[in-house]
Motif scaffolding. Structure first.
Motif, mmCIF file in Angstrom:
data_model
loop_
_atom_site.group_PDB
_atom_site.id
_atom_site.type_symbol
_atom_site.label_atom_id
_atom_site.label_comp_id
_atom_site.label_asym_id
_atom_site.label_seq_id
_atom_site.Cartn_x
_atom_site.Cartn_y
_atom_site.Cartn_z
ATOM 1 N N ARG A 196 0.759 -1.129 -0.039
ATOM 2 C CA ARG A 196 0.003 0.096 -0.149
ATOM 3 C C ARG A 196 0.658 1.385 -0.155
ATOM 4 N NH1 ARG A 196 -2.697 -0.129 4.701
ATOM 5 N NH2 ARG A 196 -1.106 1.298 5.697
ATOM 6 N N ARG A 243 2.085 1.881 -3.602
ATOM 7 C CA ARG A 243 1.242 2.431 -4.423
ATOM 8 C C ARG A 243 0.947 3.795 -4.037
ATOM 9 N NH1 ARG A 243 -1.584 -2.441 -3.132
ATOM 10 N NH2 ARG A 243 -2.796 -1.339 -1.623
ATOM 11 N N MET A 244 0.850 4.029 -2.758
ATOM 12 C CA MET A 244 0.846 5.576 -2.497
ATOM 13 C C MET A 244 1.760 6.364 -3.005
ATOM 14 S SD MET A 244 -2.149 6.094 -1.273
ATOM 15 C CE MET A 244 -2.018 7.647 -0.815
ATOM 16 N N ALA A 299 3.701 5.739 -5.590
ATOM 17 C CA ALA A 299 3.653 5.978 -7.041
ATOM 18 C C ALA A 299 2.466 7.071 -7.413
ATOM 19 C CB ALA A 299 3.412 4.579 -7.675
ATOM 20 N N TYR A 300 1.533 6.793 -6.421
ATOM 21 C CA TYR A 300 0.487 7.703 -6.770
ATOM 22 C C TYR A 300 0.759 9.252 -6.565
ATOM 23 C CZ TYR A 300 -4.000 10.056 -5.925
ATOM 24 O OH TYR A 300 -5.037 11.216 -5.960
ATOM 25 N N GLU A 301 1.548 9.488 -5.537
ATOM 26 C CA GLU A 301 2.286 10.809 -5.058
ATOM 27 C C GLU A 301 3.038 11.468 -6.158
ATOM 28 O OE1 GLU A 301 3.554 10.395 -1.221
ATOM 29 O OE2 GLU A 301 1.459 10.426 -0.372
ATOM 30 N N ALA A 336 2.923 10.855 -9.096
ATOM 31 C CA ALA A 336 1.988 11.096 -10.507
ATOM 32 C C ALA A 336 1.684 12.588 -10.445
ATOM 33 C CB ALA A 336 1.010 10.085 -10.813
#
Length: 70
Positions: free
Chosen positions: A59, A62-63, A65-67, A69
């Motif tokens: 998790r 993933r966070m 990688a999301y940040e 973006a």
């Protein structure tokens, strides 16, 4: 008799192993090895903590990688 049973239950609950989820999450490779050993039936210790730690590590990845973006 009820008081003794209650005391024994509380004493046993207090003697359980500490939750190492955070420690295992810090090393996802180790968590993956523990989960694989649990799935293969080679060990039964810390399986739940390893699964939770691995889920937290995934998790967090993933966070991250999301940040990035944004």
């Amino acid at each position: 008799m009820t008081r003794i049973a209650l005391f024994v239950a509380v004493a046993l609950a207090g003697c359980s192993a500490p939750d190492r989820t955070a420690e295992i999450a810090a090393d996802p490779d180790a968590a993956a090895r523990v989960v694989a050993a649990c799935d293969a039936g080679r060990t039964e210790t810390e399986c739940d903590a390893a699964r939770r730690g691995l889920a937290e590590a995934r998790r967090d990845a993933r966070m991250g990688a999301y940040e990035q973006a944004f």
